[in-house]
Each structure stands twice: as structure tokens, then as C-alpha cells.
Design a protein around this motif. Structure first.
Motif, PDB file in Angstrom:
ATOM      1  N   MET A  44       0.839  -1.192   0.000  1.00  0.00           N
ATOM      2  CA  MET A  44       0.000   0.000   0.000  1.00  0.00           C
ATOM      3  C   MET A  44       0.880   1.250   0.000  1.00  0.00           C
ATOM      4  O   MET A  44       1.694   1.420   0.904  1.00  0.00           O
ATOM      5  N   PRO A  45       0.701   2.134  -0.971  1.00  0.00           N
ATOM      6  CA  PRO A  45       1.448   3.398  -0.954  1.00  0.00           C
ATOM      7  C   PRO A  45       1.014   4.250   0.248  1.00  0.00           C
ATOM      8  O   PRO A  45      -0.143   4.225   0.648  1.00  0.00           O
ATOM      9  N   ARG A  46       1.974   4.953   0.810  1.00  0.00           N
ATOM     10  CA  ARG A  46       1.695   5.774   1.989  1.00  0.00           C
ATOM     11  C   ARG A  46       2.022   7.222   1.649  1.00  0.00           C
ATOM     12  O   ARG A  46       3.158   7.545   1.303  1.00  0.00           O
ATOM     13  N   ILE A  47       0.997   8.092   1.752  1.00  0.00           N
ATOM     14  CA  ILE A  47       1.188   9.514   1.475  1.00  0.00           C
ATOM     15  C   ILE A  47       0.733  10.295   2.693  1.00  0.00           C
ATOM     16  O   ILE A  47      -0.406  10.135   3.154  1.00  0.00           O
ATOM     17  N   LEU A  48       1.616  11.134   3.230  1.00  0.00           N
ATOM     18  CA  LEU A  48       1.332  11.968   4.407  1.00  0.00           C
ATOM     19  C   LEU A  48       0.800  11.153   5.581  1.00  0.00           C
ATOM     20  O   LEU A  48      -0.128  11.562   6.278  1.00  0.00           O
ATOM     21  N   GLY A  49       1.342   9.959   5.768  1.00  0.00           N
ATOM     22  CA  GLY A  49       0.946   9.139   6.902  1.00  0.00           C
ATOM     23  C   GLY A  49      -0.336   8.366   6.717  1.00  0.00           C
ATOM     24  O   GLY A  49      -0.862   7.795   7.674  1.00  0.00           O
TER      25      GLY A  49
END
Length: 127
Positions: free
Chosen positions: A1-6
């Protein structure tokens, strides 16, 4: 899963829809974000490279108020209304609808479950 800004964004959805899992990012902002970052909005989120993810994160932090700062800003606005004791602030404090909706019926989402009052129907008995 990509993680963006937590925030973990879903793998199996298209990038355009996955970005909307971030607080403060709706359809228009997601489309604009994909354009600015040069990301294909129709590709799946799992297909994003680390470089594309970092580009998205940088643009989000620089140009938009999202996630933590946006939540904090909204809470500060509500607390300001409460502190100055304006009508909207009082409604927030009492947990009632803020935007002029009726409360005689409906408004159960804000007011919670019904609290039945005993003996309310007994008005006819007094005659």
C-alpha cells in the motif's frame, strides 16, 4: 500500500480515487494533483513508483492544506465560534444542527437516540 502523508491509500483502486482517502482531497483536487505531478489518474495506486509518490507528497504539502493541519484549522474555527458565543458556536456546544435545520422532528444524527419523555401524551386526560 502506498503511503502519502501518513495515510495508506488503497492499492486496487485507480490513483484518482485512492488520493481521495486523504482528508481534504476531493475529486477536483485529486485530478489537479495528478496533472501537476504528471501521474496517470487511471493507473492503479500499486503501480505508482516511489518517485511519483514523493512528487505527490511534495505537491500536497506545498500547495494544499490537508490531513493534520486541515483538521487542526477546522477545530480552531469551531473553537473560535464557541469562545465568542455566537449562535453557531452555541449550537456546536449543545450538539444541535448548526446550519438552520429543523429540530422538532429529524436531527437525530446530531441529537442522538430518542429520549422518550413519560406522560407527554396525557394532555387529553386533563379536560
Amino acid at each position: 500500500m502506498p503511503r502519502i502523508l501518513g495515510v495508506d491509500i488503497p492499492n486496487d483502486k485507480k490513483t484518482l480515487f485512492s488520493l481521495q482517502y486523504l482528508y481534504g482531497v476531493g475529486p477536483a483536487v485529486a485530478r489537479e494533483l495528478c496533472e501537476k505531478a504528471g501521474v496517470n489518474p487511471d493507473s492503479r495506486a500499486r503501480e505508482l513508483t516511489d518517485e511519483e509518490i514523493s512528487r505527490l507528497a511534495i505537491i500536497l504539502e506545498r500547495d494544499y492544506t490537508v490531513e493534520g493541519p486541515l483538521r487542526r484549522q477546522v477545530n480552531q474555527n469551531i473553537n473560535r465560534l464557541r469562545d465568542i458565543k455566537c449562535y453557531r458556536g452555541i449550537r456546536h456546544r449543545l450538539g444541535l444542527p448548526v446550519r438552520g435545520q429543523r429540530t422538532r422532528t429529524n436531527a437525530r444524527t446530531r441529537k442522538g437516540p430518542k429520549k422518550t419523555v413519560a406522560g407527554k401524551k396525557g394532555v387529553k386526560d386533563l379536560k
